[in-house]
Design an enzyme around this catalytic site. Structure first.
Site, PDB file in Angstrom:
ATOM      1  N   THR A  68       0.855  -1.187   0.000  1.00 45.36           N
ATOM      2  CA  THR A  68       0.000   0.000   0.000  1.00 45.36           C
ATOM      3  C   THR A  68       0.884   1.227   0.000  1.00 45.36           C
ATOM      4  O   THR A  68       1.996   1.202   0.519  1.00 45.36           O
ATOM      5  CB  THR A  68      -1.004   0.027   1.177  1.00 45.36           C
ATOM      6  OG1 THR A  68      -2.004   1.020   0.918  1.00 45.36           O
ATOM      7  CG2 THR A  68      -0.345   0.282   2.517  1.00 45.36           C
TER       8      THR A  68
ATOM      9  N   CYS B 276      -2.364   8.003   7.663  1.00 48.38           N
ATOM     10  CA  CYS B 276      -2.944   6.662   7.654  1.00 48.38           C
ATOM     11  C   CYS B 276      -1.937   5.654   8.208  1.00 48.38           C
ATOM     12  O   CYS B 276      -0.738   5.894   8.204  1.00 48.38           O
ATOM     13  CB  CYS B 276      -3.327   6.248   6.234  1.00 48.38           C
ATOM     14  SG  CYS B 276      -4.594   7.261   5.468  1.00 48.38           S
TER      15      CYS B 276
ATOM     16  N   HIS C  58      -5.452  -0.643   5.292  1.00 47.03           N
ATOM     17  CA  HIS C  58      -4.984   0.745   5.189  1.00 47.03           C
ATOM     18  C   HIS C  58      -5.994   1.601   5.955  1.00 47.03           C
ATOM     19  O   HIS C  58      -7.049   1.953   5.434  1.00 47.03           O
ATOM     20  CB  HIS C  58      -4.932   1.139   3.709  1.00 47.03           C
ATOM     21  CG  HIS C  58      -4.339   2.483   3.466  1.00 47.03           C
ATOM     22  ND1 HIS C  58      -3.318   2.666   2.571  1.00 47.03           N
ATOM     23  CD2 HIS C  58      -4.626   3.709   3.961  1.00 47.03           C
ATOM     24  CE1 HIS C  58      -3.000   3.955   2.533  1.00 47.03           C
ATOM     25  NE2 HIS C  58      -3.794   4.607   3.372  1.00 47.03           N
TER      26      HIS C  58
END
Length: 167
Positions: free
Chosen positions: A28, A34, A51
Site C-alpha cells: 500500500t 494513515c 490501510h
C-alpha cells in the site's frame, strides 16, 4: 510441463484491505497520517493488510460504513478474514507503519492529531485481540509506501526523502 508461479504484488488502496498467500506480496502507498497494518501467520503463510484512515468508526455520520477505513472495525475485520483463510489466532503477529503528523496546526488540538490517534487506536485493537506488534515504523512527518513479503516476513518501508528499510 511445470509452470512457474509468478510473484504478484497485490495492491491495497486507501481504506481497503486484502489477504495474500505465497508467492504474492502485498503493498500500500499513501501512508501519511494513515496506518498500514499487516497481520500474518508465518507458519500458515497467510497475511493481510488494512490501510486505516481514521481511528474510530463512531466518527462517521452515515449509516453504511467502510470497515477498512477505521482502526476499530478494520483491524477486527482483517483478523476475521485471516482466520477464515486458515490463520490461527494464537500465532498471529502484526507490523505497522505510517501514522505521521503530516501537518502542523497552531491550535494543536487533539482532533487534528490524526496520525498519532490512528497509531494509538490500532495498537489498542491489536492489544485487545492479543496480537503482538513485532515491529513498527510510525510517526514522524513523512509519507510511506510499504510492502510485506510472506517469503521472509519482512515489511519493506520506503519513506519520502528518507530511503528504504526492512523491519
Amino acid at each position: 510441463m511445470t509452470e512457474l508461479l509468478k510473484a504478484e504484488v497485490v495492491k491495497v488502496g486507501i481504506a481497503d484491505m486484502k489477504i495474500v498467500k505465497p508467492p504474492c506480496s502485498i503493498r500500500t502507498s499513501g501512508l501519511g497520517s494513515c496506518v498500514g497494518v499487516v497481520v500474518y501467520d508465518e507458519k500458515k503463510a497467510v497475511a493481510g493488510l488494512v490501510h486505516v484512515m481514521l481511528p474510530d468508526s463512531s466518527l462517521t455520520k452515515t449509516g453504511q460504513i467502510n470497515v477498512a477505513k477505521f482502526a476499530d472495525t478494520g483491524v477486527r475485520e482483517l483478523v476475521q478474514r485471516l482466520v477464515k483463510a486458515g490463520a490461527r489466532m494464537p500465532f498471529l503477529k502484526a507490523k505497522l507503519a505510517g501514522g505521521a503528523q503530516m501537518f502542523q496546526f497552531a491550535s494543536g488540538g487533539d482532533l487534528m492529531r490524526i496520525g498519532p490517534r490512528n497509531v494509538e487506536a490500532v495498537r489498542k485493537e491489536l492489544s485487545d485481540l492479543h496480537i503482538p506488534i513485532v515491529a513498527e515504523d510510525v510517526g514522524g512527518n513523512s509519507g510511506r509506501t510499504i510492502e510485506f513479503n510472506l517469503h521472509d516476513c519482512l515489511l519493506n518501508i520506503r519513506t519520502v526523502n528518507k530511503g528504504t528499510k526492512n523491519i
